[in-house]
Design a protein around this motif. Structure first.
Motif, mmCIF file in Angstrom:
data_model
loop_
_atom_site.group_PDB
_atom_site.id
_atom_site.type_symbol
_atom_site.label_atom_id
_atom_site.label_comp_id
_atom_site.label_asym_id
_atom_site.label_seq_id
_atom_site.Cartn_x
_atom_site.Cartn_y
_atom_site.Cartn_z
ATOM 1 N N GLN A 48 0.827 -1.208 0.000
ATOM 2 C CA GLN A 48 0.000 0.000 0.000
ATOM 3 C C GLN A 48 0.861 1.258 0.000
ATOM 4 O OE1 GLN A 48 -2.462 -0.664 3.443
ATOM 5 N NE2 GLN A 48 -4.041 -1.731 2.267
ATOM 6 N N ALA A 49 1.948 1.245 0.784
ATOM 7 C CA ALA A 49 2.840 2.400 0.831
ATOM 8 C C ALA A 49 3.520 2.609 -0.526
ATOM 9 C CB ALA A 49 3.890 2.215 1.924
ATOM 10 N N PHE A 50 3.911 1.519 -1.172
ATOM 11 C CA PHE A 50 4.536 1.595 -2.494
ATOM 12 C C PHE A 50 3.581 2.215 -3.505
ATOM 13 C CE2 PHE A 50 5.260 -0.346 -6.672
ATOM 14 C CZ PHE A 50 6.580 -0.008 -6.897
ATOM 15 N N ALA A 56 1.581 9.372 -5.728
ATOM 16 C CA ALA A 56 2.035 10.722 -5.399
ATOM 17 C C ALA A 56 3.063 11.205 -6.415
ATOM 18 C CB ALA A 56 2.631 10.746 -3.987
ATOM 19 N N SER A 57 3.964 10.325 -6.808
ATOM 20 C CA SER A 57 4.970 10.680 -7.812
ATOM 21 C C SER A 57 4.313 11.005 -9.146
ATOM 22 C CB SER A 57 5.957 9.523 -7.975
ATOM 23 O OG SER A 57 6.900 9.806 -8.964
ATOM 24 N N ALA A 61 4.547 14.545 -11.098
ATOM 25 C CA ALA A 61 5.028 14.623 -12.480
ATOM 26 C C ALA A 61 4.000 15.322 -13.373
ATOM 27 C CB ALA A 61 5.343 13.228 -13.016
ATOM 28 N N LYS A 62 2.737 15.010 -13.172
ATOM 29 C CA LYS A 62 1.694 15.657 -13.978
ATOM 30 C C LYS A 62 1.645 17.157 -13.728
ATOM 31 C CE LYS A 62 -1.284 11.671 -14.606
ATOM 32 N NZ LYS A 62 -2.536 11.010 -14.255
ATOM 33 N N LYS A 63 1.788 17.552 -12.455
ATOM 34 C CA LYS A 63 1.751 18.979 -12.126
ATOM 35 C C LYS A 63 2.951 19.713 -12.710
ATOM 36 C CE LYS A 63 -0.849 18.818 -7.800
ATOM 37 N NZ LYS A 63 -0.787 18.980 -6.334
#
Length: 92
Positions: A48-50, A56-57, A61-63
């Motif tokens: 789940q953390a992965f 989040a990454s 990247a999209k932003k």
């Protein structure tokens, strides 16, 4: 903290026998099951953390519009692997 019981689980006799056959010296079926549950919980938490880090990454990247190519990532991983192999070979 008091301990809590895990619900009884019905399994085929073959599975119970297989579990009993792999018990280590002094190990009980209960301790084997507890370890299996603990490992499964830890694995799922790590999974789940992965996934959360990956999502989040992706959002970051999209932003930013900045992406890293797969070939760059694979190249960096290959260099790290080569370095680890050389380090391991020199320590033998």
């Amino acid at each position: 903290m008091r301990s809590a019981a895990i619900p009884a689980v019905r399994v085929p006799p073959e599975l119970r026998e297989a579990a009993e056959e792999v018990l280590r010296s002094g190990e009980t079926l209960s301790s084997f099951i507890e370890e299996a549950v603990r490992r499964s919980v830890e694995f799922r938490q790590a999974q789940q953390a992965f996934i959360a880090r990956g999502l989040a990454s992706s959002r970051t990247a999209k932003k930013s519009g900045k992406y890293v190519s797969s070939s760059a990532v694979l190249g960096k991983l290959a260099r790290r692997l080569d370095k680890a192999r050389r380090s391991r070979a020199s320590s033998k």
